[in-house]
Design an enzyme around this catalytic site. Sequence first.
Site, short mmCIF file in Angstrom:
data_model
loop_
_atom_site.label_atom_id
_atom_site.label_comp_id
_atom_site.label_asym_id
_atom_site.label_seq_id
_atom_site.Cartn_x
_atom_site.Cartn_y
_atom_site.Cartn_z
N ASP A 198 -0.43 -2.81 4.22
CA ASP A 198 -1.65 -2.66 3.41
C ASP A 198 -2.88 -3.30 4.06
O ASP A 198 -2.87 -4.50 4.38
CB ASP A 198 -1.42 -3.27 2.03
CG ASP A 198 -2.53 -2.91 1.06
OD1 ASP A 198 -2.90 -1.73 0.99
OD2 ASP A 198 -3.03 -3.82 0.37
N LYS A 258 4.26 -5.33 -5.07
CA LYS A 258 2.94 -5.48 -4.48
C LYS A 258 2.52 -6.95 -4.50
O LYS A 258 3.29 -7.82 -4.92
CB LYS A 258 1.94 -4.58 -5.20
CG LYS A 258 2.34 -3.10 -5.16
CD LYS A 258 1.24 -2.19 -5.61
CE LYS A 258 0.13 -2.11 -4.58
NZ LYS A 258 -0.93 -1.15 -4.97
#
Length: 285
Positions: free
Chosen positions: A224, A169
């Site tokens: 995202d 991430k």
Amino acid sequence: MISETQFGKELDLIISNAIREDVGDGDHSSLACIPNDTVGKAKLLVKDEGILAGVEFAKQVFAYVDSKLVIDTLIEDGTPVKYGDIAFYVKGSSQSILMAERLVLNAMQRMSAIATKTNDFVKLLEGTDTKILDTRKTTPGIRALEKWAVKIGGGENHRFALYDMIMLKDNHIDFAGGITKAIEKTKDYLKRSNRELKIIVEARSLDEIKEILESEGVYRILIDNFNYEDTRKAVALIGSKCLTESSGGINEETIRQYAECGVNYISSGALTHSVYNMDLSLKAV
């Protein structure tokens, strides 16, 4: 996801810890007024509408507390229920039934709520090729139950925890010195440690997606907090090179539009962190 054997061990831990927490050195309320040899019967009464979940877990709880308890199942997990339905009857030691009652209700109420919300999302995705995923945004200590409930509701499970999948991430990428370095270091780590774990990489822009695609071995790209237009562009860029997943504040009002952008998966923490328990009761018959 983890193996069925390991998942079973997680359930065993949940039950043993919950009984330890709730019963301690004894259910003194029952011990004080109910003779040891008293036999009783109770029903699991539904006082709400939704998707029932946790029946199989309830059986495991009753068996853990008292293997002599007998359960007569009337409604299986994953079945739509309404007010007044009876999910099952349990018969045997009254003390044992009361000892298991709270854990059974706590688990089934939450699992049913999660299954119901998941099923609502699944219905919103009908006609698309997109599947709904849960996340790690679960209640500490009962993740196995909540992910089980997502499956009962028709959804799919993301990774179970930090150890069964690699997910790079934003913070991993920034700490590692960039996307390419993070992926290279990850592949080297997996080789050195002799592990076979799938790699998911989060992208915050179309440029980052282009950089991810320069590396081999990425299983899925996490798109995202993209808008609809950029999500469509991302899906076109990625093509069949790897799978796609949208995330970031996607709710009932926006999930269909993201699915129509062509992503393979949509992940939502709301499946497990934003639900209201289904109203259920265990009543003596």
